[in-house]
Scaffold this motif. Structure first.
Motif, PDB file in Angstrom:
ATOM      1  N   VAL A 204       1.117  -1.209   0.033  1.00 43.53           N
ATOM      2  CA  VAL A 204      -0.067   0.219   0.287  1.00 43.53           C
ATOM      3  C   VAL A 204       1.141   1.491   0.182  1.00 43.53           C
ATOM      4  CG1 VAL A 204      -0.084   0.033   3.145  1.00 43.53           C
ATOM      5  CG2 VAL A 204      -1.643   1.590   1.483  1.00 43.53           C
ATOM      6  N   CYS A 205       0.836   1.929  -0.647  1.00 43.87           N
ATOM      7  CA  CYS A 205       1.017   3.327  -0.450  1.00 43.87           C
ATOM      8  C   CYS A 205       0.689   4.305  -0.268  1.00 43.87           C
ATOM      9  CB  CYS A 205       1.538   4.104  -1.698  1.00 43.87           C
ATOM     10  SG  CYS A 205       2.207   5.305  -2.257  1.00 43.87           S
ATOM     11  N   LEU A 206       0.746   5.043   1.373  1.00 45.34           N
ATOM     12  CA  LEU A 206       0.366   6.599   1.430  1.00 45.34           C
ATOM     13  C   LEU A 206       1.968   7.619   1.768  1.00 45.34           C
ATOM     14  CD1 LEU A 206      -1.095   6.452   4.367  1.00 45.34           C
ATOM     15  CD2 LEU A 206       0.257   5.666   5.577  1.00 45.34           C
ATOM     16  N   GLY A 207       1.122   8.534   0.975  1.00 46.33           N
ATOM     17  CA  GLY A 207       1.782   9.860   0.616  1.00 46.33           C
ATOM     18  C   GLY A 207       2.556   9.051   0.120  1.00 46.33           C
ATOM     19  N   VAL A 210       5.774   3.692   1.497  1.00 45.06           N
ATOM     20  CA  VAL A 210       5.410   2.658   0.576  1.00 45.06           C
ATOM     21  C   VAL A 210       5.104   1.216   1.883  1.00 45.06           C
ATOM     22  CG1 VAL A 210       5.546   0.399  -0.680  1.00 45.06           C
ATOM     23  CG2 VAL A 210       6.051   2.965  -1.631  1.00 45.06           C
ATOM     24  N   LEU A 211       3.765   0.669   2.383  1.00 46.66           N
ATOM     25  CA  LEU A 211       4.162  -0.088   3.300  1.00 46.66           C
ATOM     26  C   LEU A 211       3.777  -1.308   3.101  1.00 46.66           C
ATOM     27  CD1 LEU A 211       2.004   1.737   5.631  1.00 46.66           C
ATOM     28  CD2 LEU A 211       4.677   1.894   5.743  1.00 46.66           C
ATOM     29  N   THR A 212       3.763  -2.736   3.929  1.00 46.99           N
ATOM     30  CA  THR A 212       3.275  -3.650   3.297  1.00 46.99           C
ATOM     31  C   THR A 212       1.988  -4.199   4.131  1.00 46.99           C
ATOM     32  OG1 THR A 212       3.910  -4.732   5.445  1.00 46.99           O
ATOM     33  CG2 THR A 212       5.110  -5.090   4.134  1.00 46.99           C
ATOM     34  N   GLY A 213       0.720  -4.407   3.438  1.00 50.45           N
ATOM     35  CA  GLY A 213      -0.195  -4.667   4.231  1.00 50.45           C
ATOM     36  C   GLY A 213      -0.323  -4.675   5.329  1.00 50.45           C
ATOM     37  N   GLU A 214       0.542  -5.448   5.498  1.00 51.95           N
ATOM     38  CA  GLU A 214       0.398  -5.922   7.195  1.00 51.95           C
ATOM     39  C   GLU A 214       1.496  -4.613   8.611  1.00 51.95           C
ATOM     40  OE1 GLU A 214      -0.667  -8.517  10.152  1.00 51.95           O
ATOM     41  OE2 GLU A 214      -1.275  -9.261   7.638  1.00 51.95           O
ATOM     42  N   CYS A 226      -6.866  -7.571   5.722  1.00 51.66           N
ATOM     43  CA  CYS A 226      -7.319  -7.835   4.288  1.00 51.66           C
ATOM     44  C   CYS A 226      -9.387  -6.591   4.459  1.00 51.66           C
ATOM     45  CB  CYS A 226      -8.322  -9.196   4.060  1.00 51.66           C
ATOM     46  SG  CYS A 226      -9.322  -9.348   2.625  1.00 51.66           S
ATOM     47  N   PHE A 227      -8.326  -6.148   3.559  1.00 53.44           N
ATOM     48  CA  PHE A 227      -9.670  -4.183   3.624  1.00 53.44           C
ATOM     49  C   PHE A 227      -9.055  -3.501   2.557  1.00 53.44           C
ATOM     50  CE2 PHE A 227      -4.817  -2.990   4.553  1.00 53.44           C
ATOM     51  CZ  PHE A 227      -4.935  -2.041   3.409  1.00 53.44           C
TER      52      PHE A 227
END
Length: 281
Positions: A204-207, A210-214, A226-227
């Motif tokens: 996921v990209c937050l701003g 870059v993060l993993t889902g966990e 799972c979202f």
């Protein structure tokens, strides 16, 4: 004098009244061992009201993970040495939450204690010494409360986790914790970039981050990775499916399988493939 004697005997009388014998008192005096620790860990992982075969399956999972961690912690390759080395004060550092009998009575309440304690004890005794292994070595057995409808492939954790193949968990959609909607305040843009085959977010990209889902799940205290996400006037509405990381055994699905007559070894083989059940003693 007679009153003084009665007062001195009260602790003994309480034990006998509760257990029908001195077994309860003797149990308190025994040095805790592997099976006692499994008994104290199990209630914190799976509800004691779950079916007997589901409790047995989780007891095997706990014993396997506990011995594996113990071998690492005490730096030994021998199962018996690892079991003998276990100490209550080390359990938390190894990642386990242990409940003493007194803490369990407080957790369950006096009226429920004996029934729950007997269920836990039977699950542990009936599987005593049993672990899941590959080539004689205990394997890492992840588990979670509720899947998003299907468990995840172990390849996410590395090539050593090939025994974690996706397993369908259609009954998990019935769980109270299956679906949760919450709103979080986010000024940054949010983009879900990748998912695995089970629907869990893997990137996921937050701003500009870059993060993993966990990692995203942990940061915002989500039930699972799972979202879906939708921006609203109040913030970002996030809808999660399942409770936990989705790897390995789904405890809710395991309980449903037990309700339908599956035995604990059948439940374990459904979630963990190509491993064998061996005795650690």
């Amino acid at each position: 004098m007679s009153i003084l004697i009665i007062l001195m005997l009260l602790p003994y009388v309480a034990v006998v009244f509760r257990t029908g014998s001195m077994k309860g008192l003797e149990g308190q005096m025994e040095e805790p061992g592997l099976e006692m620790y499994v008994m104290g860990i199990l209630p914190g992982q799976m509800p004691a009201a779950y079916e007997e075969e589901a409790l047995k399956a989780q007891a095997v999972v706990i014993r396997t993970n506990l011995l594996r961690k113990s071998m690492e912690f005490y730096k030994t390759k021998d199962l018996k040495t690892a079991a003998a080395s276990l100490r209550e004060q080390d359990l938390e550092e190894m990642g386990f939450t242990y409940y003493s009998p007194m803490e369990l009575e407080e957790l369950w309440g006096y009226e429920q204690f004996e029934w729950y304690e007997e269920r836990i004890r039977k699950a542990v005794e009936d599987t005593a010494g049993e672990i899941l292994a590959l080539e004689g070595e205990p394997v890492d057995l992840p588990y979670h409360a509720v899947s998003a409808g299907r468990t995840r492939a172990g390849s996410l954790l590395g090539e050593d986790y090939g025994y974690l193949e996706p397993a369908e968990c259609p009954g998990d959609v019935e769980a109270a914790d299956y679906l949760k909607i919450q709103t979080v305040e986010l000024e940054e843009s949010l983009e879900i970039r990748k998912r695995d085959e089970a629907g869990y977010v893997t990137e996921v990209c937050l701003g500009e981050e870059v993060l993993t889902g966990e990692e995203f799940r942990s940061r915002f205290s989500l039930n699972s990775s799972c979202f879906t996400a939708e921006r609203t006037e109040d913030g970002v509405r996030i809808t999660t499916k399942g409770l936990g990381h989705g790897l390995g055994l789904s405890m809710y699905q395991a309980n449903l399988q037990a309700l339908k007559g599956s035995k604990y070894l059948e439940i374990l083989s459904y979630f963990y493939k190509n491993v064998e059940c061996i005795s650690s003693s």
